[in-house]
Design a protein around this motif. Structure first.
Motif, PDB file in Angstrom:
ATOM      1  N   LEU A  69       0.831  -1.211   0.000  1.00  0.00           N
ATOM      2  CA  LEU A  69       0.000   0.000   0.000  1.00  0.00           C
ATOM      3  C   LEU A  69       0.864   1.259   0.000  1.00  0.00           C
ATOM      4  CD1 LEU A  69      -2.710  -1.034   2.607  1.00  0.00           C
ATOM      5  CD2 LEU A  69      -2.990  -0.888   0.122  1.00  0.00           C
ATOM      6  N   MET A  70       1.905   1.269   0.809  1.00  0.00           N
ATOM      7  CA  MET A  70       2.764   2.446   0.901  1.00  0.00           C
ATOM      8  C   MET A  70       3.472   2.734  -0.424  1.00  0.00           C
ATOM      9  SD  MET A  70       1.962   3.600   3.757  1.00  0.00           S
ATOM     10  CE  MET A  70       3.009   5.023   3.645  1.00  0.00           C
ATOM     11  N   SER A 129      -8.172  -8.498  -2.407  1.00  0.00           N
ATOM     12  CA  SER A 129      -6.928  -8.429  -3.171  1.00  0.00           C
ATOM     13  C   SER A 129      -6.625  -6.990  -3.565  1.00  0.00           C
ATOM     14  CB  SER A 129      -6.976  -9.332  -4.403  1.00  0.00           C
ATOM     15  OG  SER A 129      -7.819  -8.803  -5.388  1.00  0.00           O
ATOM     16  N   PHE A 130      -5.323  -6.742  -3.721  1.00  0.00           N
ATOM     17  CA  PHE A 130      -4.839  -5.417  -4.084  1.00  0.00           C
ATOM     18  C   PHE A 130      -3.829  -5.616  -5.193  1.00  0.00           C
ATOM     19  CE2 PHE A 130      -2.021  -1.753  -3.641  1.00  0.00           C
ATOM     20  CZ  PHE A 130      -2.942  -0.726  -3.585  1.00  0.00           C
ATOM     21  N   ASN A 131      -4.132  -5.059  -6.369  1.00  0.00           N
ATOM     22  CA  ASN A 131      -3.277  -5.213  -7.561  1.00  0.00           C
ATOM     23  C   ASN A 131      -2.935  -6.675  -7.838  1.00  0.00           C
ATOM     24  OD1 ASN A 131      -3.309  -2.509  -8.165  1.00  0.00           O
ATOM     25  ND2 ASN A 131      -1.466  -2.057  -7.017  1.00  0.00           N
ATOM     26  N   ARG A 176       4.155   6.174  -5.051  1.00  0.00           N
ATOM     27  CA  ARG A 176       4.386   6.247  -6.498  1.00  0.00           C
ATOM     28  C   ARG A 176       3.137   6.613  -7.286  1.00  0.00           C
ATOM     29  NH1 ARG A 176       8.326   0.978  -7.212  1.00  0.00           N
ATOM     30  NH2 ARG A 176       9.963   1.779  -5.856  1.00  0.00           N
ATOM     31  N   LYS A 177       2.014   6.803  -6.569  1.00  0.00           N
ATOM     32  CA  LYS A 177       0.734   7.155  -7.203  1.00  0.00           C
ATOM     33  C   LYS A 177       0.360   6.145  -8.290  1.00  0.00           C
ATOM     34  CE  LYS A 177       1.185  12.084  -6.230  1.00  0.00           C
ATOM     35  NZ  LYS A 177       2.229  12.018  -5.267  1.00  0.00           N
ATOM     36  N   ILE A 178       0.497   4.860  -7.943  1.00  0.00           N
ATOM     37  CA  ILE A 178       0.223   3.767  -8.873  1.00  0.00           C
ATOM     38  C   ILE A 178      -1.289   3.535  -8.965  1.00  0.00           C
ATOM     39  CG2 ILE A 178       0.520   1.286  -9.282  1.00  0.00           C
ATOM     40  CD1 ILE A 178       3.189   1.537  -7.731  1.00  0.00           C
ATOM     41  N   PRO A 179      -1.869   3.586 -10.162  1.00  0.00           N
ATOM     42  CA  PRO A 179      -3.283   3.211 -10.303  1.00  0.00           C
ATOM     43  C   PRO A 179      -3.438   1.757  -9.852  1.00  0.00           C
ATOM     44  CG  PRO A 179      -2.486   4.309 -12.280  1.00  0.00           C
ATOM     45  CD  PRO A 179      -1.280   4.025 -11.421  1.00  0.00           C
ATOM     46  N   SER A 180      -4.383   1.519  -8.958  1.00  0.00           N
ATOM     47  CA  SER A 180      -4.511   0.210  -8.331  1.00  0.00           C
ATOM     48  C   SER A 180      -5.890  -0.394  -8.546  1.00  0.00           C
ATOM     49  CB  SER A 180      -4.236   0.336  -6.831  1.00  0.00           C
ATOM     50  OG  SER A 180      -2.932   0.829  -6.615  1.00  0.00           O
ATOM     51  N   THR A 181      -5.905  -1.721  -8.582  1.00  0.00           N
ATOM     52  CA  THR A 181      -7.159  -2.472  -8.664  1.00  0.00           C
ATOM     53  C   THR A 181      -7.392  -3.117  -7.308  1.00  0.00           C
ATOM     54  OG1 THR A 181      -6.788  -2.907 -11.007  1.00  0.00           O
ATOM     55  CG2 THR A 181      -8.383  -4.322  -9.862  1.00  0.00           C
ATOM     56  N   ILE A 182      -8.543  -2.820  -6.722  1.00  0.00           N
ATOM     57  CA  ILE A 182      -8.870  -3.301  -5.382  1.00  0.00           C
ATOM     58  C   ILE A 182     -10.157  -4.105  -5.458  1.00  0.00           C
ATOM     59  CG2 ILE A 182      -9.368  -2.598  -3.007  1.00  0.00           C
ATOM     60  CD1 ILE A 182      -8.026   0.166  -3.933  1.00  0.00           C
ATOM     61  N   GLN A 192     -21.311  -7.940  -1.169  1.00  0.00           N
ATOM     62  CA  GLN A 192     -20.977  -8.364  -2.531  1.00  0.00           C
ATOM     63  C   GLN A 192     -19.533  -8.000  -2.833  1.00  0.00           C
ATOM     64  OE1 GLN A 192     -23.737  -6.525  -5.241  1.00  0.00           O
ATOM     65  NE2 GLN A 192     -25.240  -8.139  -4.953  1.00  0.00           N
ATOM     66  N   SER A 193     -18.892  -8.843  -3.627  1.00  0.00           N
ATOM     67  CA  SER A 193     -17.528  -8.563  -4.066  1.00  0.00           C
ATOM     68  C   SER A 193     -17.580  -7.426  -5.091  1.00  0.00           C
ATOM     69  CB  SER A 193     -16.929  -9.824  -4.693  1.00  0.00           C
ATOM     70  OG  SER A 193     -15.641  -9.560  -5.161  1.00  0.00           O
ATOM     71  N   THR A 194     -16.762  -6.412  -4.857  1.00  0.00           N
ATOM     72  CA  THR A 194     -16.724  -5.227  -5.711  1.00  0.00           C
ATOM     73  C   THR A 194     -15.291  -4.963  -6.149  1.00  0.00           C
ATOM     74  OG1 THR A 194     -18.564  -4.298  -4.447  1.00  0.00           O
ATOM     75  CG2 THR A 194     -17.299  -2.765  -5.783  1.00  0.00           C
ATOM     76  N   THR A 195     -15.115  -4.547  -7.391  1.00  0.00           N
ATOM     77  CA  THR A 195     -13.792  -4.203  -7.905  1.00  0.00           C
ATOM     78  C   THR A 195     -13.780  -2.729  -8.280  1.00  0.00           C
ATOM     79  OG1 THR A 195     -13.487  -6.431  -8.778  1.00  0.00           O
ATOM     80  CG2 THR A 195     -12.051  -4.718  -9.670  1.00  0.00           C
ATOM     81  N   ILE A 196     -12.723  -2.036  -7.859  1.00  0.00           N
ATOM     82  CA  ILE A 196     -12.580  -0.616  -8.181  1.00  0.00           C
ATOM     83  C   ILE A 196     -11.140  -0.372  -8.622  1.00  0.00           C
ATOM     84  CG2 ILE A 196     -11.999   0.063  -5.806  1.00  0.00           C
ATOM     85  CD1 ILE A 196     -13.681   2.625  -6.315  1.00  0.00           C
ATOM     86  N   LYS A 197     -10.968   0.558  -9.559  1.00  0.00           N
ATOM     87  CA  LYS A 197      -9.632   0.969 -10.010  1.00  0.00           C
ATOM     88  C   LYS A 197      -9.494   2.454  -9.718  1.00  0.00           C
ATOM     89  CE  LYS A 197      -9.427  -2.531 -13.544  1.00  0.00           C
ATOM     90  NZ  LYS A 197      -9.210  -2.882 -14.929  1.00  0.00           N
ATOM     91  N   ASP A 198      -8.450   2.799  -8.959  1.00  0.00           N
ATOM     92  CA  ASP A 198      -8.236   4.187  -8.573  1.00  0.00           C
ATOM     93  C   ASP A 198      -6.829   4.308  -7.985  1.00  0.00           C
ATOM     94  OD1 ASP A 198      -8.643   6.881  -8.004  1.00  0.00           O
ATOM     95  OD2 ASP A 198     -10.560   6.563  -6.997  1.00  0.00           O
ATOM     96  N   VAL A 199      -6.439   5.517  -7.640  1.00  0.00           N
ATOM     97  CA  VAL A 199      -5.146   5.765  -7.009  1.00  0.00           C
ATOM     98  C   VAL A 199      -5.371   5.927  -5.511  1.00  0.00           C
ATOM     99  CG1 VAL A 199      -3.206   7.383  -6.856  1.00  0.00           C
ATOM    100  CG2 VAL A 199      -4.224   6.861  -9.080  1.00  0.00           C
TER     101      VAL A 199
END
Length: 76
Positions: free
Chosen positions: A13-14, A67-69, A19-25, A32-39
């Protein structure tokens, strides 16, 4: 009761924050399982719970993240 978050997850996470990496969470929202993409912009404590703050303004409780990325942090 909250489950402890592993150090490797915090490290990931740090790096994403610095690095301001766009991440998929993938996380649990409204049972419900949810997926989001953001910084991810920061980690913060709110009433003894840890949250990710996203650039889009959303807060996600670390306890709900599967999960994270692409790296799994807990079972669904």
């Amino acid at each position: 009761m909250n489950t402890p978050i592993c150090c490797e997850f915090y490290d990931q996470l740090m790096v994403a924050i610095q690095r301001k990496i766009p991440s998929t969470i993938v996380y649990l929202e409204n049972e419900q399982s949810t997926t989001i993409k953001d910084v991810v912009t920061e980690l913060m404590m709110i009433e003894y719970e840890e949250f990710l703050m996203l650039k889009g303004g959303k807060k996600i409780n670390l306890q709900t993240i599967f999960s994270f990325n692409g790296k799994r942090h807990k079972e669904r």
